[in-house]
Enzyme design. Structure first.
Site, mmCIF file in Angstrom:
data_model
loop_
_atom_site.group_PDB
_atom_site.id
_atom_site.type_symbol
_atom_site.label_atom_id
_atom_site.label_comp_id
_atom_site.label_asym_id
_atom_site.label_seq_id
_atom_site.Cartn_x
_atom_site.Cartn_y
_atom_site.Cartn_z
ATOM 1 N N LYS A 1 0.811 -1.244 -0.023
ATOM 2 C CA LYS A 1 0.028 0.034 0.183
ATOM 3 C C LYS A 1 0.946 1.365 -0.077
ATOM 4 C CE LYS A 1 -4.291 -1.973 1.702
ATOM 5 N NZ LYS A 1 -5.531 -1.694 2.424
ATOM 6 N N THR B 1 3.369 4.418 1.323
ATOM 7 C CA THR B 1 4.171 4.673 2.190
ATOM 8 C C THR B 1 5.061 5.809 1.896
ATOM 9 O OG1 THR B 1 6.148 3.657 3.693
ATOM 10 C CG2 THR B 1 6.376 3.348 1.100
ATOM 11 N N TRP B 2 6.247 6.134 2.658
ATOM 12 C CA TRP B 2 6.904 7.448 2.429
ATOM 13 C C TRP B 2 8.128 7.319 2.090
ATOM 14 C CZ3 TRP B 2 10.913 9.262 5.662
ATOM 15 C CH2 TRP B 2 11.262 10.704 5.431
ATOM 16 N N HIS B 3 9.192 7.756 1.374
ATOM 17 C CA HIS B 3 10.357 7.718 1.278
ATOM 18 C C HIS B 3 10.947 8.987 1.481
ATOM 19 C CE1 HIS B 3 9.896 3.726 0.181
ATOM 20 N NE2 HIS B 3 9.332 3.852 -1.014
ATOM 21 N N ALA C 1 9.910 -1.237 5.910
ATOM 22 C CA ALA C 1 8.820 -1.518 5.072
ATOM 23 C C ALA C 1 9.422 -2.514 4.001
ATOM 24 C CB ALA C 1 8.189 -0.586 4.685
ATOM 25 N N ILE C 2 8.616 -3.410 3.323
ATOM 26 C CA ILE C 2 9.348 -4.084 2.278
ATOM 27 C C ILE C 2 7.940 -4.386 1.348
ATOM 28 C CG2 ILE C 2 9.897 -6.527 1.333
ATOM 29 C CD1 ILE C 2 11.120 -6.773 3.963
ATOM 30 N N GLY C 3 7.993 -3.873 0.181
ATOM 31 C CA GLY C 3 7.101 -3.992 -1.097
ATOM 32 C C GLY C 3 7.879 -4.364 -2.349
ATOM 33 N N CYS D 1 0.995 1.811 5.085
ATOM 34 C CA CYS D 1 0.955 0.353 4.617
ATOM 35 C C CYS D 1 -0.425 -0.030 5.076
ATOM 36 C CB CYS D 1 1.868 -0.517 5.373
ATOM 37 S SG CYS D 1 3.852 -0.065 5.076
#
Length: 266
Positions: A76, A78-80, A184-186, A215
């Protein structure tokens, strides 16, 4: 697996715009599929950006019109941004591809990375990524003076944590002693080759996560290595450690195709 090549694309003042990194991912992905490049992990920082995976709901996006980049990975929104180590491992996997096994390997490398700095992390059943566990539910402080039995995030379908003050903000999950995600993993797998990857919170401003439902998870939050340890930890500190553990886990993995159930004989 063969040797894993690491490419440091840019950090700090040389951080890499998301679209530029996405274009580079696709270029390396095509080369890896054609066996013109080895398995490769791109490492970098991004300027602040929100990205939304394919399963992102409209109710999880920023309310203020902040731009969001829609991407083709799983997961879903997220932010980087600054203070976050982003990694895009681009690897060829045997078919049929075992996506879950790939995610577990990334989690393992990041769990080992955090452990080297003295931070104990783990997995949470049903939720990808790397987590710092909170207290048992019965030991957590009440929110807004309410018993946890009446936590509106869980009881009210229309409750929106983005509108309800700091006590519900994802960045304050540690104060609430809730589970909080440190990485986080995507991912996406196309033509048997992986794309996208992980984002490890080293020392970012986690209030960026408060504009979204990170997420899609409303009953937990986010944290960072530096916040949990209560001391300064930088990308420069973490980068070689993460490379070491990614190399160890990914190069030494015994890759196997996903098991396919055989149909029962009549």
């Amino acid at each position: 697996m063969g040797e894993l090549r690491f490419i440091r694309l840019g950090f700090g003042p040389e951080s890499v715009e998301y679209q530029e990194a996405w274009d580079e991912q696709r270029r390396v992905h095509a080369a890896r599929f054609a066996d013109e490049a080895p398995d490769t992990c791109l490492l970098l920082e991004h300027p602040p950006v929100y990205t939304a995976g394919r399963r992102t709901d409209p109710s999880e996006r920023p309310l203020d019109g902040t731009p969001v980049v829609d991407v083709d990975r799983g997961g879903k929104i997220t932010w980087h941004g600054p203070g976050q180590l982003v990694g895009y491992p681009i690897q060829k996997l045997p078919r049929p591809v075992d996506v879950v096994a790939h995610v577990r390997r990334l989690e393992e490398a990041l769990i080992r990375t955090c452990a080297e700095f003295g931070l104990v992390t783990t997995r949470v059943e049903g939720r990808s990524g790397v987590w710092v566990l909170g207290d048992p539910v019965e030991s957590r402080p009440a929110l807004g003076g309410l018993s946890l039995d009446f936590d509106p995030r869980l009881q009210d379908d229309e409750f929106d944590p983005r509108l309800n003050g700091p006590e519900y903000a994802p960045s304050n999950a540690g104060q609430r002693r809730e589970d909080r995600k440190v990485a986080a993993i995507g991912i996406r797998v196309a033509k048997g080759v992986t794309m996208h990857g992980f984002a490890l919170n080293v020392n970012p401003d986690n209030t960026w996560f408060d504009r979204i439902v990170p997420c899609g998870i409303r009953d937990a939050g986010v944290t960072s290595i530096a916040h949990e340890l209560g001391r300064d930890v930088t990308i420069a500190d973490v980068l070689p450690v993460a490379e070491k553990h990614l190399r160890d886990v990914l190069e030494n993995a015994e890759l196997k195709p996903r098991e396919v159930a055989k149909p029962a004989l009549a």
